[in-house]
Design a protein around this motif. Structure first.
Motif, PDB file in Angstrom:
ATOM      1  N   ILE A 117      -8.440   6.155 -11.674  1.00 13.24           N
ATOM      2  CA  ILE A 117      -7.674   5.373 -10.701  1.00 13.24           C
ATOM      3  C   ILE A 117      -7.701   6.095  -9.363  1.00 13.24           C
ATOM      4  O   ILE A 117      -7.671   7.332  -9.310  1.00 13.24           O
ATOM      5  N   SER A 118      -7.769   5.338  -8.294  1.00 12.99           N
ATOM      6  CA  SER A 118      -7.754   5.920  -6.958  1.00 12.99           C
ATOM      7  C   SER A 118      -7.167   4.896  -6.001  1.00 12.99           C
ATOM      8  O   SER A 118      -6.972   3.736  -6.362  1.00 12.99           O
ATOM      9  N   ARG A 119      -6.893   5.338  -4.791  1.00 15.26           N
ATOM     10  CA  ARG A 119      -6.352   4.419  -3.805  1.00 15.26           C
ATOM     11  C   ARG A 119      -6.834   4.783  -2.420  1.00 15.26           C
ATOM     12  O   ARG A 119      -7.086   5.963  -2.121  1.00 15.26           O
ATOM     13  N   GLY A 179       0.784  -1.213   0.000  1.00 14.85           N
ATOM     14  CA  GLY A 179       0.000   0.000   0.000  1.00 14.85           C
ATOM     15  C   GLY A 179       0.820   1.268   0.000  1.00 14.85           C
ATOM     16  O   GLY A 179       0.255   2.356   0.002  1.00 14.85           O
ATOM     17  N   THR A 180       2.156   1.169  -0.006  1.00 12.79           N
ATOM     18  CA  THR A 180       2.963   2.378   0.047  1.00 12.79           C
ATOM     19  C   THR A 180       3.706   2.631  -1.259  1.00 12.79           C
ATOM     20  O   THR A 180       4.504   3.551  -1.339  1.00 12.79           O
ATOM     21  N   ASN A 181       3.471   1.817  -2.256  1.00 13.49           N
ATOM     22  CA  ASN A 181       4.197   1.945  -3.506  1.00 13.49           C
ATOM     23  C   ASN A 181       3.402   2.682  -4.575  1.00 13.49           C
ATOM     24  O   ASN A 181       2.182   2.791  -4.483  1.00 13.49           O
ATOM     25  N   ASN A 236       9.182   3.135  -6.599  1.00 14.71           N
ATOM     26  CA  ASN A 236       8.348   4.324  -6.737  1.00 14.71           C
ATOM     27  C   ASN A 236       8.808   5.275  -7.840  1.00 14.71           C
ATOM     28  O   ASN A 236       8.910   6.488  -7.630  1.00 14.71           O
ATOM     29  N   ARG A 237       9.073   4.739  -9.006  1.00 18.54           N
ATOM     30  CA  ARG A 237       9.572   5.548 -10.106  1.00 18.54           C
ATOM     31  C   ARG A 237       8.466   6.218 -10.917  1.00 18.54           C
ATOM     32  O   ARG A 237       8.728   7.079 -11.729  1.00 18.54           O
ATOM     33  N   TYR A 238       7.240   5.811 -10.702  1.00 20.07           N
ATOM     34  CA  TYR A 238       6.077   6.412 -11.378  1.00 20.07           C
ATOM     35  C   TYR A 238       6.282   6.391 -12.889  1.00 20.07           C
ATOM     36  O   TYR A 238       6.618   7.403 -13.520  1.00 20.07           O
ATOM     37  N   SER A 239       6.061   5.254 -13.488  1.00 14.57           N
ATOM     38  CA  SER A 239       6.370   5.037 -14.901  1.00 14.57           C
ATOM     39  C   SER A 239       5.231   4.299 -15.598  1.00 14.57           C
ATOM     40  O   SER A 239       4.424   3.630 -14.951  1.00 14.57           O
ATOM     41  N   SER A 279       0.816   8.888  -2.686  1.00 10.17           N
ATOM     42  CA  SER A 279      -0.193   9.640  -1.925  1.00 10.17           C
ATOM     43  C   SER A 279      -1.543   9.665  -2.626  1.00 10.17           C
ATOM     44  O   SER A 279      -2.553  10.003  -2.025  1.00 10.17           O
ATOM     45  N   GLY A 280      -1.532   9.361  -3.920  1.00  9.00           N
ATOM     46  CA  GLY A 280      -2.754   9.468  -4.708  1.00  9.00           C
ATOM     47  C   GLY A 280      -2.934  10.831  -5.334  1.00  9.00           C
ATOM     48  O   GLY A 280      -3.903  11.078  -6.049  1.00  9.00           O
ATOM     49  N   GLY A 281      -1.972  11.722  -5.094  1.00 11.82           N
ATOM     50  CA  GLY A 281      -2.109  13.074  -5.590  1.00 11.82           C
ATOM     51  C   GLY A 281      -1.793  13.249  -7.063  1.00 11.82           C
ATOM     52  O   GLY A 281      -2.113  14.273  -7.666  1.00 11.82           O
TER      53      GLY A 281
END
Length: 122
Positions: free
Chosen positions: A68-70, A28-30, A100-103, A52-54
């Protein structure tokens, strides 16, 4: 460990909500993402969400239709799919990037759920 659910058979124009529950260390933190693989096609990026979902991103083919949401308290990521089209038919996979590279590159995602089938009839 990632567990995807929520797939099914729906008519064109309908909606489905996919869920991806994470368990285990760091769950849940990735950075999380959804990919899909249609019949005879390569796996493709659908959407990603920051820790963070931001921040969220979408493939052009689903912009304006998917969200998408979390919920980090529940270690769960969701994909709300509206106005579904037959071309959305695919196995949908959730994935987590422990760095956590956001790709949108599936090579960056080390952890994968088992996939859930979405079939949209015309």
């Amino acid at each position: 460990q990632l567990q995807a659910s929520g797939g099914g058979l729906v008519q064109a124009g309908g909606s489905l909500r996919l869920s991806c529950a994470a368990s285990g260390r760091g769950a849940g933190t990735n950075v999380m993402a959804w990919f899909r693989q249609g019949p005879g096609k390569e796996r493709e990026f659908v959407s990603a969400i920051s820790r963070s979902g931001g921040r969220t991103d979408y493939a052009d083919s689903v912009k304006g239709r998917f969200t998408i949401s979390r919920d980090n308290a529940k270690n769960t990521v969701y994909l709300q799919m509206n106005s579904l089209k037959p071309e959305d038919t695919a196995v949908y996979y959730c994935a987590a990037d422990p760095y956590n590279r956001y790709s949108d590159d599936d090579a960056n995602y080390a952890y994968w759920g088992q996939g859930t089938q979405v079939t949209v009839s015309s």
